[in-house]
Design a protein around this motif. Structure first.
Motif, PDB file in Angstrom:
ATOM      1  N   PHE A 164      -3.592  -2.919  -3.653  1.00  0.00           N
ATOM      2  CA  PHE A 164      -3.449  -2.868  -5.097  1.00  0.00           C
ATOM      3  C   PHE A 164      -4.426  -3.783  -5.817  1.00  0.00           C
ATOM      4  CE2 PHE A 164       1.044  -1.799  -3.681  1.00  0.00           C
ATOM      5  CZ  PHE A 164       0.795  -0.438  -3.695  1.00  0.00           C
ATOM      6  N   MET A 176      -7.015  -2.147  -7.952  1.00  0.00           N
ATOM      7  CA  MET A 176      -6.525  -1.625  -9.231  1.00  0.00           C
ATOM      8  C   MET A 176      -6.254  -2.763 -10.220  1.00  0.00           C
ATOM      9  SD  MET A 176      -3.936   1.174  -7.663  1.00  0.00           S
ATOM     10  CE  MET A 176      -3.578   1.967  -9.210  1.00  0.00           C
ATOM     11  N   SER A 207       0.862  -1.184   0.000  1.00  0.00           N
ATOM     12  CA  SER A 207       0.000   0.000   0.000  1.00  0.00           C
ATOM     13  C   SER A 207       0.895   1.229   0.000  1.00  0.00           C
ATOM     14  CB  SER A 207      -0.950   0.006   1.209  1.00  0.00           C
ATOM     15  OG  SER A 207      -0.265  -0.035   2.429  1.00  0.00           O
ATOM     16  N   MET A 213       1.221   5.338 -10.431  1.00  0.00           N
ATOM     17  CA  MET A 213       0.657   5.886  -9.208  1.00  0.00           C
ATOM     18  C   MET A 213       0.607   7.410  -9.313  1.00  0.00           C
ATOM     19  SD  MET A 213       0.409   2.948  -7.814  1.00  0.00           S
ATOM     20  CE  MET A 213      -0.176   3.297  -6.192  1.00  0.00           C
ATOM     21  N   TYR A 260      -3.612   4.621  -1.658  1.00  0.00           N
ATOM     22  CA  TYR A 260      -3.822   3.296  -2.233  1.00  0.00           C
ATOM     23  C   TYR A 260      -3.713   2.270  -1.108  1.00  0.00           C
ATOM     24  CZ  TYR A 260      -2.960   5.960  -6.464  1.00  0.00           C
ATOM     25  OH  TYR A 260      -3.020   6.893  -7.464  1.00  0.00           O
TER      26      TYR A 260
END
Length: 184
Positions: free
Chosen positions: A163, A166, A132, A155, A160
């Motif tokens: 992940f 994403m 993260s 990024m 975040y």
């Protein structure tokens, strides 16, 4: 205009066939789904700026960094298994770069603040992986292997927590690089 503002527009042209043949689609900003413009994309030309291209819609899946240049066979040059489905323009950033990386998801475990490129988080910080992060300033590329190799992830400023959201499930990152203004 802020430091992360787009004071220079990027331009990328996608082509359905290799060697810049077939129908084309010109893009000067983010495009979450290119399927309405092209049935496939097998080559592209970046005329200005930097872009991330993705092999899935909505900026998901494998990501590839593209700067000014010609990519006559983008599938084999980047090792793509599928064609480009979405793209994101990377805004030019002037100013400092700051990112805090965390060993575990949800900002847990060991953490370190970075302002420079790091070619190996294990050697520099004694971290096994990064799961993260919080990007405070600038735009960064994170790589799954040391020395800026392997799969990458773009990024931009933001938090975040993990992940997986994403499309990078099971991915660990071992090196990080700033995206500087060398994209012109």
């Amino acid at each position: 205009m802020s430091n992360t503002g787009m004071n220079m527009r990027g331009k990328i042209t996608f082509y359905e066939e290799k060697n810049f043949q077939g129908r084309s689609y010109e893009c000067m900003n983010d495009c979450s789904d290119m399927s309405s413009s092209l049935s496939r994309c097998q080559s592209c030309r970046v005329e200005s700026g930097c872009f991330m291209v993705y092999d899935r819609n909505n900026y998901m899946g494998n990501q590839y960094f593209m700067k000014r240049g010609e990519y006559s066979d983008s599938m084999s040059m980047m090792g793509m298994r599928d064609c480009i489905k979405s793209c994101r323009m990377i805004p030019m950033h002037r100013g400092q770069y700051r990112m805090k990386i965390y060993e575990n998801e949800n900002f847990g475990g060991q953490s370190h603040e970075m302002m420079e490129d790091c070619d190996n988080i294990m050697d520099r910080y004694r971290m096994n992986e990064c799961q993260s992060c919080n990007v405070m300033d600038g735009h960064w590329l994170m790589y799954e292997q040391p020395q800026f190799r392997g799969k990458m992830m773009y990024m931009r400023p933001g938090e975040y927590r993990n992940f997986r959201d994403m499309g990078m499930s099971g991915q660990r990152f071992m090196s990080m690089r700033r995206i500087t203004d060398s994209c012109n």
